[in-house]
Design a protein around this motif. Structure first.
Motif, PDB file in Angstrom:
ATOM      1  N   PHE A  65      -6.907  74.263  14.281  1.00 21.95           N
ATOM      2  CA  PHE A  65      -7.703  73.226  14.934  1.00 21.95           C
ATOM      3  C   PHE A  65      -6.859  72.390  15.888  1.00 21.95           C
ATOM      4  O   PHE A  65      -7.248  72.156  17.039  1.00 21.95           O
ATOM      5  N   GLU A  66      -5.719  71.935  15.413  1.00 23.34           N
ATOM      6  CA  GLU A  66      -4.856  71.107  16.265  1.00 23.34           C
ATOM      7  C   GLU A  66      -4.484  71.846  17.545  1.00 23.34           C
ATOM      8  O   GLU A  66      -4.467  71.260  18.633  1.00 23.34           O
ATOM      9  N   ASN A  67      -4.207  73.143  17.439  1.00 25.27           N
ATOM     10  CA  ASN A  67      -3.857  73.916  18.628  1.00 25.27           C
ATOM     11  C   ASN A  67      -5.064  74.140  19.530  1.00 25.27           C
ATOM     12  O   ASN A  67      -4.934  74.150  20.757  1.00 25.27           O
ATOM     13  N   TYR A  68      -6.228  74.319  18.932  1.00 18.72           N
ATOM     14  CA  TYR A  68      -7.444  74.484  19.724  1.00 18.72           C
ATOM     15  C   TYR A  68      -7.652  73.285  20.638  1.00 18.72           C
ATOM     16  O   TYR A  68      -8.004  73.429  21.817  1.00 18.72           O
ATOM     17  N   THR A  69      -7.448  72.085  20.116  1.00 13.45           N
ATOM     18  CA  THR A  69      -7.695  70.871  20.890  1.00 13.45           C
ATOM     19  C   THR A  69      -6.725  70.699  22.057  1.00 13.45           C
ATOM     20  O   THR A  69      -6.962  69.865  22.928  1.00 13.45           O
ATOM     21  N   LYS A  70      -5.659  71.479  22.073  1.00 15.43           N
ATOM     22  CA  LYS A  70      -4.722  71.419  23.198  1.00 15.43           C
ATOM     23  C   LYS A  70      -5.256  72.167  24.413  1.00 15.43           C
ATOM     24  O   LYS A  70      -4.764  71.981  25.532  1.00 15.43           O
ATOM     25  N   HIS A  71      -6.255  73.018  24.199  1.00  8.25           N
ATOM     26  CA  HIS A  71      -6.773  73.874  25.268  1.00  8.25           C
ATOM     27  C   HIS A  71      -8.208  73.554  25.662  1.00  8.25           C
ATOM     28  O   HIS A  71      -8.612  73.828  26.793  1.00  8.25           O
ATOM     29  N   PHE A  72      -8.988  72.996  24.722  1.00  7.61           N
ATOM     30  CA  PHE A  72     -10.411  72.782  24.956  1.00  7.61           C
ATOM     31  C   PHE A  72     -10.771  71.321  24.709  1.00  7.61           C
ATOM     32  O   PHE A  72     -10.082  70.616  23.972  1.00  7.61           O
ATOM     33  N   SER A  73     -11.878  70.888  25.311  1.00  7.87           N
ATOM     34  CA  SER A  73     -12.285  69.489  25.185  1.00  7.87           C
ATOM     35  C   SER A  73     -13.483  69.288  24.271  1.00  7.87           C
ATOM     36  O   SER A  73     -13.882  68.144  24.023  1.00  7.87           O
ATOM     37  N   THR A  74     -14.074  70.390  23.771  1.00  5.99           N
ATOM     38  CA  THR A  74     -15.184  70.268  22.837  1.00  5.99           C
ATOM     39  C   THR A  74     -15.266  71.516  21.980  1.00  5.99           C
ATOM     40  O   THR A  74     -14.589  72.522  22.255  1.00  5.99           O
ATOM     41  N   ILE A  75     -16.105  71.456  20.950  1.00  6.14           N
ATOM     42  CA  ILE A  75     -16.327  72.597  20.078  1.00  6.14           C
ATOM     43  C   ILE A  75     -17.819  72.669  19.755  1.00  6.14           C
ATOM     44  O   ILE A  75     -18.438  71.646  19.417  1.00  6.14           O
ATOM     45  N   GLU A  76     -18.394  73.851  19.890  1.00  7.30           N
ATOM     46  CA  GLU A  76     -19.763  74.069  19.421  1.00  7.30           C
ATOM     47  C   GLU A  76     -19.668  74.225  17.907  1.00  7.30           C
ATOM     48  O   GLU A  76     -19.332  75.289  17.406  1.00  7.30           O
ATOM     49  N   PHE A  77     -19.966  73.156  17.211  1.00 12.96           N
ATOM     50  CA  PHE A  77     -19.658  73.064  15.787  1.00 12.96           C
ATOM     51  C   PHE A  77     -20.766  73.715  14.959  1.00 12.96           C
ATOM     52  O   PHE A  77     -21.627  73.050  14.379  1.00 12.96           O
ATOM     53  N   ASN A  78     -20.752  75.051  14.892  1.00  8.09           N
ATOM     54  CA  ASN A  78     -21.814  75.804  14.223  1.00  8.09           C
ATOM     55  C   ASN A  78     -21.764  75.710  12.708  1.00  8.09           C
ATOM     56  O   ASN A  78     -22.780  75.919  12.036  1.00  8.09           O
ATOM     57  N   SER A  79     -20.608  75.421  12.134  1.00  3.97           N
ATOM     58  CA  SER A  79     -20.493  75.429  10.678  1.00  3.97           C
ATOM     59  C   SER A  79     -21.399  74.399  10.017  1.00  3.97           C
ATOM     60  O   SER A  79     -21.827  74.569   8.868  1.00  3.97           O
ATOM     61  N   SER A  80     -21.743  73.311  10.738  1.00  2.69           N
ATOM     62  CA  SER A  80     -22.630  72.301  10.158  1.00  2.69           C
ATOM     63  C   SER A  80     -24.052  72.828   9.970  1.00  2.69           C
ATOM     64  O   SER A  80     -24.861  72.219   9.272  1.00  2.69           O
ATOM     65  N   HIS A  81     -24.362  73.964  10.593  1.00  2.84           N
ATOM     66  CA  HIS A  81     -25.670  74.598  10.411  1.00  2.84           C
ATOM     67  C   HIS A  81     -25.810  75.141   8.992  1.00  2.84           C
ATOM     68  O   HIS A  81     -26.921  75.235   8.456  1.00  2.84           O
ATOM     69  N   TYR A  82     -24.669  75.486   8.382  1.00  2.00           N
ATOM     70  CA  TYR A  82     -24.673  76.105   7.058  1.00  2.00           C
ATOM     71  C   TYR A  82     -24.268  75.140   5.944  1.00  2.00           C
ATOM     72  O   TYR A  82     -24.758  75.235   4.828  1.00  2.00           O
ATOM     73  N   ALA A  83     -23.406  74.208   6.270  1.00  4.52           N
ATOM     74  CA  ALA A  83     -22.989  73.208   5.285  1.00  4.52           C
ATOM     75  C   ALA A  83     -22.355  72.024   6.006  1.00  4.52           C
ATOM     76  O   ALA A  83     -21.488  72.222   6.875  1.00  4.52           O
ATOM     77  N   LEU A  84     -22.780  70.826   5.666  1.00  5.63           N
ATOM     78  CA  LEU A  84     -22.206  69.645   6.299  1.00  5.63           C
ATOM     79  C   LEU A  84     -20.804  69.380   5.761  1.00  5.63           C
ATOM     80  O   LEU A  84     -20.561  69.526   4.556  1.00  5.63           O
ATOM     81  N   PRO A  85     -19.885  68.994   6.620  1.00  3.33           N
ATOM     82  CA  PRO A  85     -18.541  68.665   6.134  1.00  3.33           C
ATOM     83  C   PRO A  85     -18.544  67.367   5.347  1.00  3.33           C
ATOM     84  O   PRO A  85     -19.439  66.524   5.501  1.00  3.33           O
ATOM     85  N   SER A  86     -17.544  67.201   4.507  1.00  2.00           N
ATOM     86  CA  SER A  86     -17.410  65.963   3.748  1.00  2.00           C
ATOM     87  C   SER A  86     -16.939  64.829   4.657  1.00  2.00           C
ATOM     88  O   SER A  86     -16.419  65.064   5.754  1.00  2.00           O
ATOM     89  N   LYS A  87     -17.116  63.615   4.185  1.00  2.00           N
ATOM     90  CA  LYS A  87     -16.666  62.446   4.938  1.00  2.00           C
ATOM     91  C   LYS A  87     -15.159  62.500   5.165  1.00  2.00           C
ATOM     92  O   LYS A  87     -14.674  62.202   6.271  1.00  2.00           O
TER      93      LYS A  87
END
Length: 302
Positions: A65-87
């Motif tokens: 994730f940390e490396n991804y943010t060095k190259h991109f400015s957003t993420i299509e966050f599909n995982s929340s479609h299946y389960a919401l992340p914890s706080k």
């Protein structure tokens, strides 16, 4: 992404349709400086195919994730479609995110597909409370309507919109063909979205050109671009999108979230490189271009 996928694209007209007649007025309510923000990203940061290409070859998965943010400015966050992340997980991602990085979470399938927007007050409140944890890093969340959720469910969608606060960053992706065959229903519900200033989610995919309806409902828009393994038409389409985005920025676009899909995630980095080069060249901006360690594919504009 299987939706709209075709084995043979030789007869597809990939031309971006002309804008809906309401778009210019919708965009005029946005920025007046022609400098709308452009965010670009992929549907995931977890691809191991990016090791040695976008990520260092021996990078641990916990560091993706940390490396991804060095190259991109957003993420299509599909995982929340299946389960919401914890706080706590949301807080961790926020703390690891650069200032300008945004998350675009997908509405849970329990709301969209299982309950089909019916009696989802509790689930919707939980979703909105969860994504509120992203704070300034919350981009444009999106509701993907089921592929068989058509105009017969207009009243359900209409009632659902009543629960969404005005100007809330929730875009809607329409998929059922009936929305585009029965124009009255589509015109009604998109006018409702426009009144509430809810963004639209457009999808550019080979097998369903009707979903690229080009109706904007706020000065914010999300686009899901689905390539065809870097076929020549992918490059033509990205150049065309850069031109359309430049036109929208001149008319008042505030933000666009552009998500780059390929049948194989391994090609997303090359796709992103070319897209950003097109944007920089056409829009006169200087977005950081993803840096690849190696690639066997020519991506440069020049």
């Amino acid at each position: 992404m299987e939706f709209g996928k075709l084995k043979d694209i030789s007869t597809v007209d990939f031309k971006i349709p002309t804008d809906h007649y309401r778009n210019r007025e919708v965009l005029s309510t946005g920025r007046n400086d022609g400098k709308g923000e452009i965010y670009f990203g992929c549907p995931s940061w977890t691809s191991k195919d990016w090791l040695g290409k976008l990520y260092p070859s021996k990078l641990k998965s916990a560091e993706f994730f940390e490396n991804y943010t060095k190259h991109f400015s957003t993420i299509e966050f599909n995982s929340s479609h299946y389960a919401l992340p914890s706080k706590s997980q949301v807080e961790k991602w926020v703390n690891e995110s650069p200032t300008q990085f945004t998350f675009c979470p997908k509405v849970p399938q329990e709301i969209s597909h299982w309950k089909r927007l019916d009696r989802v007050g509790v689930q919707l409140d939980t979703f909105m409370q969860t994504v509120a944890g992203f704070e300034k890093h919350l981009g444009c969340s999106f509701l993907q309507l089921p592929p068989d959720f058509g105009v017969e469910s207009l009243s359900m969608l209409d009632s659902f919109l009543d629960r969404i606060p005005d100007q809330y960053p929730l875009s809607i992706e329409f998929r059922d063909p009936s929305w585009f065959e029965k124009n009255e229903a589509f015109e009604y519900i998109t006018k409702r979205m426009e009144e509430k200033k809810l963004p639209m989610c457009l999808t550019d995919v080979a097998g369903r050109r009707d979903v690229l309806h080009m109706r904007l409902t706020s000065p914010i828009v999300a686009v899901r671009f689905v390539g065809n393994q870097l076929h020549d038409t992918d490059y033509v389409r990205m150049r065309a999108w850069a031109q359309r985005i430049a036109e929208w920025r001149a008319q008042g676009l505030e933000k666009i979230f552009f998500f780059l899909h390929q049948p194989e995630d391994r090609l997303c980095p090359e796709t992103a490189v070319y897209f950003v080069e097109c944007i920089n060249d056409t829009c006169g901006v200087n977005l950081p271009i993803p840096k690849l360690y190696q690639s066997g594919i020519q991506t440069s504009l020049f």
